[in-house]
Write an enzyme that holds these catalytic residues in place. Sequence first.
Site, PDB file in Angstrom:
ATOM      1  NE  ARG A  50       3.012   2.118  -5.541  1.00 20.62           N
ATOM      2  CZ  ARG A  50       2.007   2.219  -5.299  1.00 20.62           C
ATOM      3  NH1 ARG A  50       2.212   3.255  -4.975  1.00 20.62           N
ATOM      4  NH2 ARG A  50       1.374   2.269  -6.092  1.00 20.62           N
ATOM      5  CD  GLU A  74       4.595  -0.586   0.150  1.00 24.15           C
ATOM      6  OE1 GLU A  74       3.855  -0.686   0.460  1.00 24.15           O
ATOM      7  OE2 GLU A  74       4.718   0.409   0.280  1.00 24.15           O
ATOM      8  CG  HIS A  82       1.300   1.707   0.983  1.00 20.60           C
ATOM      9  ND1 HIS A  82       2.187   1.094  -0.152  1.00 20.60           N
ATOM     10  CD2 HIS A  82       0.597   3.222   0.241  1.00 20.60           C
ATOM     11  CE1 HIS A  82       2.029   1.606  -1.361  1.00 20.60           C
ATOM     12  NE2 HIS A  82       0.649   2.865  -1.020  1.00 20.60           N
TER      13      HIS A  82
END
Length: 329
Positions: free
Chosen positions: A242, A271, A290
């Site tokens: 993360r 993000e 991601h």
Amino acid sequence: MAADKPWALISEVGENGYREDLAMMMKEHFQIVPFSDFLQNPDFYGPKIQVLFSWKFCPEATPSLLALLPSLRVVSSAGTGTDHLDIPYIHSLGVKMTNTPHVVSDATADFAMGLLLASARKICQGQEIAKSPNTVIVPHTLLGTEVTGSTLGIIGMGEIGYKIAQRSKGFYMKILYHNRNRRSAEDEAAVGATYCENLDDLLKMSDFVMLSLRFSPESVGLIGHRELSLMKRTAILINVSRGLVVDQEALVQALQSGAIQAAALDVTYPEPLPRDHPLLHLPNALITPHIGIYSVNTAKKILQKMLDNSLAAIKGLPIPDEVKPQGDA
């Protein structure tokens, strides 16, 4: 009959949501409502929705959204991580919470190795030079770091971390790992891994530092100025955990100053990053949006788990992958 199917709220279908084949899997069992349609008429759709399918944090199960879904039975989240969800609050509403463990590990481990290789061998920079109309010669700046026989330090040797170690063995890498709990002697022997009880030791000895730990409040800022200063100047940091695990300001400084060679990140905070964020403009920072779990096969496995969990919740059956608040049995 479509009218007999329970209603489910999803993100979208198409480019900014589920592929058509995945949407068809959902339509076999649910009346699906794209989020854009829901927003146009929440009073009509809200009372009908029994399932909230959340993929890539969308739709986000915020209190304001949940308040519009009085019939909601379950929030079904894609992937393993649930740190983006207020599980105690969701549970307090009498709503079940599920995730999709064990089906994302191979795709994530594959991608982690891809990031490592791409960063070490400067693959993205090489593509830019190969495609540039101004290229005449290949510059020496494309000289990369040898992967074979190097030392990989894995922080977080859970399911994903162990699969990364398995893949690294094929490159004859020396594998160090730091974990909350030491793995069995059999696990260590199978991949040739050495346990580092002290994180500092791993950081000092590794050519590549791989972050694959499960996110928790204790892991916020785990890698900061001090930790980056302990790494080799030739080391590369890879993060598939993360974004909050890394102090991004400290990372920017380390990359700019040459304290470490490079970083490859599939996760950031937030993000996506603001378009003017310095990480986006550093040549030694490789950033992807991601997408560690993004493969066609894995997407189908994830969705099938989401469907199985949601149908069980609606039918009042045992839920295969129920997530309960910490401390609950």
